[in-house]
Enzyme design. Structure first.
Site, PDB file in Angstrom:
ATOM      1  CG  ASN A 106     -22.497   7.600  40.989  1.00 41.39           C
ATOM      2  OD1 ASN A 106     -22.547   7.696  39.763  1.00 41.39           O
ATOM      3  ND2 ASN A 106     -23.152   6.675  41.663  1.00 41.39           N
ATOM      4  CG  HIS A 130     -20.997   3.177  37.758  1.00 47.63           C
ATOM      5  ND1 HIS A 130     -20.935   4.510  37.413  1.00 47.63           N
ATOM      6  CD2 HIS A 130     -21.942   3.085  38.735  1.00 47.63           C
ATOM      7  CE1 HIS A 130     -21.807   5.183  38.144  1.00 47.63           C
ATOM      8  NE2 HIS A 130     -22.420   4.349  38.953  1.00 47.63           N
ATOM      9  CB  CYS A 160     -25.084   3.932  36.998  1.00 48.39           C
ATOM     10  SG  CYS A 160     -25.684   5.145  38.170  1.00 48.39           S
TER      11      CYS A 160
HETATM   12  N1  COA Z   1     -22.053  11.937  56.579  1.00 52.65           N
HETATM   13  C1  COA Z   1     -21.989  11.434  57.825  1.00 52.65           C
HETATM   14  N2  COA Z   1     -22.705  10.376  58.214  1.00 52.65           N
HETATM   15  C2  COA Z   1     -23.523   9.799  57.301  1.00 52.65           C
HETATM   16  C3  COA Z   1     -23.630  10.286  55.994  1.00 52.65           C
HETATM   17  C4  COA Z   1     -22.860  11.396  55.652  1.00 52.65           C
HETATM   18  N3  COA Z   1     -22.879  11.924  54.413  1.00 52.65           N
HETATM   19  N4  COA Z   1     -24.515   9.517  55.335  1.00 52.65           N
HETATM   20  C5  COA Z   1     -24.938   8.577  56.185  1.00 52.65           C
HETATM   21  N5  COA Z   1     -24.341   8.758  57.375  1.00 52.65           N
HETATM   22  C6  COA Z   1     -24.498   7.962  58.594  1.00 52.65           C
HETATM   23  C7  COA Z   1     -25.810   7.238  58.648  1.00 52.65           C
HETATM   24  O1  COA Z   1     -26.814   8.070  59.174  1.00 52.65           O
HETATM   25  C8  COA Z   1     -25.468   6.093  59.564  1.00 52.65           C
HETATM   26  O2  COA Z   1     -25.491   6.540  60.897  1.00 52.65           O
HETATM   27  P1  COA Z   1     -26.089   5.606  62.059  1.00 52.65           P
HETATM   28  O3  COA Z   1     -25.175   4.403  62.089  1.00 52.65           O
HETATM   29  O4  COA Z   1     -25.992   6.473  63.247  1.00 52.65           O
HETATM   30  O5  COA Z   1     -27.471   5.282  61.637  1.00 52.65           O
HETATM   31  C9  COA Z   1     -24.031   5.760  59.219  1.00 52.65           C
HETATM   32  O6  COA Z   1     -23.508   6.939  58.573  1.00 52.65           O
HETATM   33  C10 COA Z   1     -23.856   4.592  58.280  1.00 52.65           C
HETATM   34  O7  COA Z   1     -24.743   4.761  57.202  1.00 52.65           O
HETATM   35  P2  COA Z   1     -24.850   3.693  56.052  1.00 52.65           P
HETATM   36  O8  COA Z   1     -25.894   4.112  55.066  1.00 52.65           O
HETATM   37  O9  COA Z   1     -24.964   2.328  56.662  1.00 52.65           O
HETATM   38  O10 COA Z   1     -23.414   3.839  55.402  1.00 52.65           O
HETATM   39  P3  COA Z   1     -22.740   2.929  54.325  1.00 52.65           P
HETATM   40  O11 COA Z   1     -21.454   2.460  54.821  1.00 52.65           O
HETATM   41  O12 COA Z   1     -23.682   1.903  53.738  1.00 52.65           O
HETATM   42  O13 COA Z   1     -22.430   3.970  53.174  1.00 52.65           O
HETATM   43  C11 COA Z   1     -23.227   4.585  50.987  1.00 52.65           C
HETATM   44  C12 COA Z   1     -23.493   4.599  52.479  1.00 52.65           C
HETATM   45  C13 COA Z   1     -24.373   5.252  50.244  1.00 52.65           C
HETATM   46  C14 COA Z   1     -21.940   5.356  50.718  1.00 52.65           C
HETATM   47  C15 COA Z   1     -23.046   3.121  50.526  1.00 52.65           C
HETATM   48  O14 COA Z   1     -24.109   2.340  51.015  1.00 52.65           O
HETATM   49  C16 COA Z   1     -22.994   2.963  49.040  1.00 52.65           C
HETATM   50  O15 COA Z   1     -22.084   3.438  48.381  1.00 52.65           O
HETATM   51  N6  COA Z   1     -23.952   2.217  48.455  1.00 52.65           N
HETATM   52  C17 COA Z   1     -23.912   1.900  47.043  1.00 52.65           C
HETATM   53  C18 COA Z   1     -24.189   3.085  46.214  1.00 52.65           C
HETATM   54  C19 COA Z   1     -24.113   2.720  44.772  1.00 52.65           C
HETATM   55  O16 COA Z   1     -23.384   1.830  44.389  1.00 52.65           O
HETATM   56  N7  COA Z   1     -24.842   3.392  43.942  1.00 52.65           N
HETATM   57  C20 COA Z   1     -24.778   3.043  42.552  1.00 52.65           C
HETATM   58  C21 COA Z   1     -25.979   3.297  41.880  1.00 52.65           C
HETATM   59  S1  COA Z   1     -26.148   5.022  41.542  1.00 52.65           S
END
Ligand code: COA
Length: 317
Positions: free
Chosen positions: A274, A244, A110
């Protein structure tokens, strides 16, 4: 003397995938995706190749710059992978746009667009090139596990391009790398060899979202502070912060910690998702087209991603 951006362009596939459509594939919903990421829709390739998108974005940027392919001294494509391993994406772009210059692909995930700007700066300041085409082109959707709701909702496909010419636009730039294959990884698929003892790796995009989130906010904040200090610019000098597009919450965190206003934060994650290294040039072209950016404006770019890599820079348009 470094470079000046003299043209921008972009291209998207035709299919728009809504959160509603994704929720038919995995157990998710519009509310979760919008509140956790800021994404409403994303473009997904069906018949379009990455080359198609790259050539369209390149031609848009060249037209706006008033430059022909034959005038280029170098083509750099930032991509996780082209349509082939070889020939590279950039070599095929070179053929399609009538260029005759050297062409190379780079992969810094990225952060690749800012890595590409850094490379362009090196070529121009060393007088090895005067006019460079830099493309960020990604087809993230071919790396996704469409059964994994934690990742498949996040990404889209697209290509953005800029034409760079010798000039005084670049005020400061920084790139970093910290080798890691735990937080974010896409495995490679190799042909079977009768001599190899190595197991196949998982070819899907896998990410520890929480840890990548922490890495993203920490590194973006550090890099933005550093490049602004080096360029001698303050928040009030900056027209727009262009991060980004990975997650709206990451962008807002950096905006708030730095003291930028809502108007200064550029965002397009709602309709692109993304798109890895295509996200910044896609957004840049939109902002220019909409008249939100023009000549003389100061912008701050910041990116982070697989590698782990990061990059940031300050540019006067
Ligand atoms: N729909 C519904 N629920 C979802 C889901 C979806 N698409 N994806 C995950 N969940 C659930 C999980 O299972 C979890 O459930 P639980 O609490 O029962 O275990 C809950 O939502 C929270 O998941 P979590 O992974 O902690 O969510 P988050 O707030 O961290 O959001 C991302 C996840 C990926 C959106 C976030 O971590 C993120 O954006 N990270 C950075 C990504 C990034 O910057 N990438 C750049 C490099 S490419």
């Amino acid at each position: 003397m470094s470079f000046q951006i003299v043209g921008t362009g972009r291209a998207n596939p035709a299919l728009v995938l809504t959160n509603e459509m994704v929720s038919k594939l995995v157990d998710t919903n519009d509310e979760w995706i919008v509140t956790r990421t800021g994404i409403n829709t994303r473009y997904v390739s069906t018949d379009e190749t990455l080359l198609d998108l790259s050539v369209e974005a390149a031609n848009n940027a060249l037209n706006k710059a008033g430059i022909e392919g034959k005038d280029l001294d170098l083509i750099i494509c930032s991509t996780l992978e082209g349509d082939y391993i070889t020939p590279s994406l950039s070599c095929l772009v070179q053929r399609e746009i009538g260029a005759v210059c050297p062409a190379v692909d780079i992969n810094a995930a990225c952060s690749g667009f800012i890595y590409g700007l850094d490379m362009a700066d090196a070529y121009i300041t060393s007088d090895k090139a005067e006019t460079i085409l830099l493309i960020g082109a990604e087809m993230m959707t071919r790396h996704l596990d469409w059964k994994d709701r934690s990742t498949c909702v996040l990404f889209g496909d697209g290509a953005g391009a800029v034409v760079l010419k010798k000039g005084n636009g670049l005020k400061s730039i920084k790139i970093t790398a910290k080798g890691d294959d735990k937080l974010l990884v896409i495995g490679n698929v190799f042909c079977s060899s009768p001599f190899s003892n190595q197991p196949q790796t998982d070819p899907h995009f896998r990410m520890n979202g929480g840890e990548v989130f922490k890495f993203a906010v920490g590194s973006a904040l550090r890099d933005v502070k550093e490049v602004m200090k080096k360029a001698g610019v303050t928040v009030s000098d900056v027209k727009m912060l262009i991060p980004h597009q990975a997650n709206l919450r990451v962008s807002q965190f950096v905006k708030e910690k730095m003291g930028f206003s809502d108007e200064q934060l550029a965002s397009a994650i709602d309709h692109y998702g993304n798109t890895s290294s295509a996200s910044i040039p896609l957004l840049l072209d939109e902002l220019v087209e909409e008249g939100k950016l023009s000549s003389g404006d100061i912008i701050v770019l910041t990116a982070f991603g697989g590698g782990l890599t990061t990059g940031a820079c300050v540019i006067e348009l």
